[in-house]
Design an enzyme around this catalytic site. Structure first.
Site, short mmCIF file in Angstrom:
data_model
loop_
_atom_site.label_atom_id
_atom_site.label_comp_id
_atom_site.label_asym_id
_atom_site.label_seq_id
_atom_site.Cartn_x
_atom_site.Cartn_y
_atom_site.Cartn_z
N LYS A 202 0.86 -1.19 0.00
CA LYS A 202 0.00 0.00 0.00
C LYS A 202 0.89 1.24 0.00
O LYS A 202 1.71 1.43 0.90
CB LYS A 202 -0.90 -0.01 1.24
CG LYS A 202 -1.76 1.24 1.35
CD LYS A 202 -2.78 1.12 2.47
CE LYS A 202 -3.57 2.40 2.61
NZ LYS A 202 -4.55 2.34 3.70
N LYS A 256 -2.29 -1.44 -3.78
CA LYS A 256 -3.13 -0.26 -3.66
C LYS A 256 -2.29 1.00 -3.72
O LYS A 256 -1.28 1.05 -3.03
CB LYS A 256 -3.86 -0.34 -2.32
CG LYS A 256 -4.78 0.81 -2.04
CD LYS A 256 -5.36 0.65 -0.66
CE LYS A 256 -6.15 1.89 -0.34
NZ LYS A 256 -6.56 1.96 1.02
N1 LIG Z 1 -6.34 2.83 6.33
C1 LIG Z 1 -7.33 3.56 5.75
C2 LIG Z 1 -7.65 3.33 4.33
N2 LIG Z 1 -8.27 2.20 3.89
C3 LIG Z 1 -8.56 2.39 2.55
C4 LIG Z 1 -8.08 3.64 2.17
C5 LIG Z 1 -8.19 4.30 0.84
C6 LIG Z 1 -9.29 3.83 -0.06
C7 LIG Z 1 -9.62 4.74 -1.18
O1 LIG Z 1 -8.98 5.78 -1.41
O2 LIG Z 1 -10.58 4.41 -1.88
C8 LIG Z 1 -7.48 4.22 3.28
C9 LIG Z 1 -6.94 5.61 3.24
C10 LIG Z 1 -5.61 5.89 3.78
O3 LIG Z 1 -4.76 5.03 3.92
O4 LIG Z 1 -5.41 7.07 4.08
#
Ligand SMILES: NCc1[nH]cc(CCC(=O)O)c1CC(=O)O
Length: 332
Positions: A202, A256
Site C-alpha cells: 500500500k 493499492k
Molecule cells: N487505512 C485507511 C484506508 N483504507 C482504505 C483507504 C483508501 C481507499 C480509497 O482511497 O478508496 C485508506 C486511506 C488511507 O490510507 O489514508
C-alpha cells in the site's frame, strides 16, 4: 513466452480481429462479477443516505440503508462487500477505543448484513484512522506513529470484526508484524476460517483524497502517512512486503492504489501466484466520474477498460466503487 509466427503475409494479425465473434474466441481475459468487491461507507443514524461530494454516486449509509443496499447488490450479482465506517470528529479519540467496540457502526453493519444477506462475503478494514483523533492508522506518541502498541490494538479490532461475522479481515494499516499477530489472534479465538487479505503493498498516495473525505479523516489528519505507507518510487520493496505477509499467513494480498500500479500487480502475481487483488481507489474512481460528467470520456467504456486492465495484469479481483455500475451494465 516467445510467439512463433510466419512472416507477412502468412501472418496477418488483423485476421483474428475481423469480427466480434472471432475476437471473443481469441480473447485472453474476462471480467466477471465474481471478481469484484464493493467498498461501502457506513455511518450512524437511521434512514440516512448521505452523498459523498467528492465521490459522485457514493453514499454514507446508516446500517438500515446499508442492508437495503446489500440486498440490491446481491440481487445484481455482487458477491462481496467491504465495509468502512465514517466517524465524525466528535467520535474520534486518542485511544481509538471505538475501533474494537463490538457495537461500532461497522460491526453493527456486519451483523445486520450477515443476517439479511447470509451469502454476501463481508470484508472489513483494520486500521485506526477512522477512529483516531489525528487520522493516523496507528497510535501517535510524541509525533511518532508507534508500531507494536498499534498491532495489539489492531488484533482486538480484527477479533471484534470476526465476532461480528466478517469473512475477510483487511488490515490496511501497514504496521510491521500485524498479519502474524492477527492470524494468531484469530486461531486462538476459534476463528480459523476467517481469512486475511493483507493490504501488503500500500503506497502513500494522493489518490486516497476523496476516501478521506468519505470517512471523515481529511480534517483530522495531521502530517502524512509516509513512515508506514510505501514510497511510490519503489517496486522491490513491494515484493518484500508481499512475501513477508504471505509467510505470516495472509490468504490473499492486495496492491493499492490500482491503475498507476499495474506493474506491481503483475510482478506480485508472477512472483508468488497467490490470490492477488488491486484496490481501484477513491481518486481513481472520482477522476473517471469527473471526466465523464464533463462529457470528456465515456464513463461505462472507461470503467470496463480500466477493470480489464487489472485482469490483464494478473489480478484475481478488484475492489471498486464501480461494482454496482458494472453489475447493472453486465445484467443489461
Ligand atoms: N487505512 C485507511 C484506508 N483504507 C482504505 C483507504 C483508501 C481507499 C480509497 O482511497 O478508496 C485508506 C486511506 C488511507 O490510507 O489514508
Amino acid at each position: 513466452m516467445r510467439p512463433q509466427q510466419a512472416p507477412f503475409p502468412a501472418t496477418r494479425l488483423r485476421r483474428t480481429r475481423q469480427s466480434e465473434g472471432v475476437r471473443a474466441l481469441v480473447r485472453e481475459n474476462a471480467l466477471s462479477l465474481g471478481d469484484l468487491i464493493w467498498p461501502v461507507f457506513v455511518r450512524s443514524g437511521e434512514g440516512v443516505e448521505e452523498p459523498v461530494p467528492s465521490m459522485p454516486g457514493v453514499y454514507r449509509r446508516s446500517v438500515d440503508k446499508l442492508v437495503d443496499a446489500a440486498r440490491e447488490a446481491s440481487d445484481l450479482g455482487i458477491g462481496a462487500m467491504c465495509i468502512f465506517p465514517y466517524t465524525g470528529i466528535e467520535d474520534r479519540t486518542e485511544d481509538c477505543a471505538g475501533a474494537w467496540d463490538p457495537e461500532n457502526n461497522a460491526n453493527r453493519a456486519l451483523r445486520a448484513i450477515r443476517e439479511a444477506v447470509p451469502d454476501m462475503v463481508l470484508m472489513t478494514d483494520v486500521a485506526l484512522d477512522t477512529y483516531n483523533i489525528n487520522g493516523h492508522d496507528g497510535f501517535v506518541e510524541d509525533g511518532i506513529i508507534v508500531n507494536d502498541r498499534t498491532v495489539e490494538a489492531l488484533v482486538k479490532m480484527a477479533l471484534a470484526q470476526a465476532d461480528a461475522g466478517a469473512d475477510i479481515i483487511g488490515p490496511s494499516d501497514m504496521m510491521d508484524g500485524r498479519i502474524a499477530a492477527i492470524r494468531a489472534g484469530l486461531e486462538g479465538a476459534r476463528h480459523s476460517d476467517v481469512m486475511i487479505m493483507s493490504y501488503a503493498a500500500k503506497y502513500a498516495s494522493a489518490f486516497y483524497g476523496p476516501f478521506r473525505d468519505a470517512v471523515g479523516a481529511s480534517g483530522a489528519l495531521t502530517g502524512d502517512k509516509k513512515t508506514y505507507q510505501m514510497d511510490y518510487a519503489n517496486s522491490n520493496e513491494a515484493i518484500r512486503l508481499i512475501e513477508r505477509d504471505l509467510r505470516e499467513g495472509a490468504d490473499m494480498v492486495m496492491v493499492k492504489p490500482g491503475m498507476p500500479y499495474l506493474d506491481i500487480c503483475h510482478r506480485v502475481k508472477s512472483s508468488f501466484g497467490a490470490p492477488t487483488f488491486a484496490y481501484q481507489v477513491s481518486g481513481e474512481y472520482s477522476m473517471v466520474k469527473a471526466a465523464a460528467q464533463n462529457g470528456w470520456i465515456d464513463e461505462d467504456r472507461v470503467m470496463m477498460e480500466s477493470l480489464m486492465g487489472f485482469k490483464r495484469a494478473g489480478c484475481d479481483g478488484v475492489l471498486t466503487y464501480f461494482a454496482p455500475a458494472v453489475a447493472r451494465l453486465m445484467n443489461g
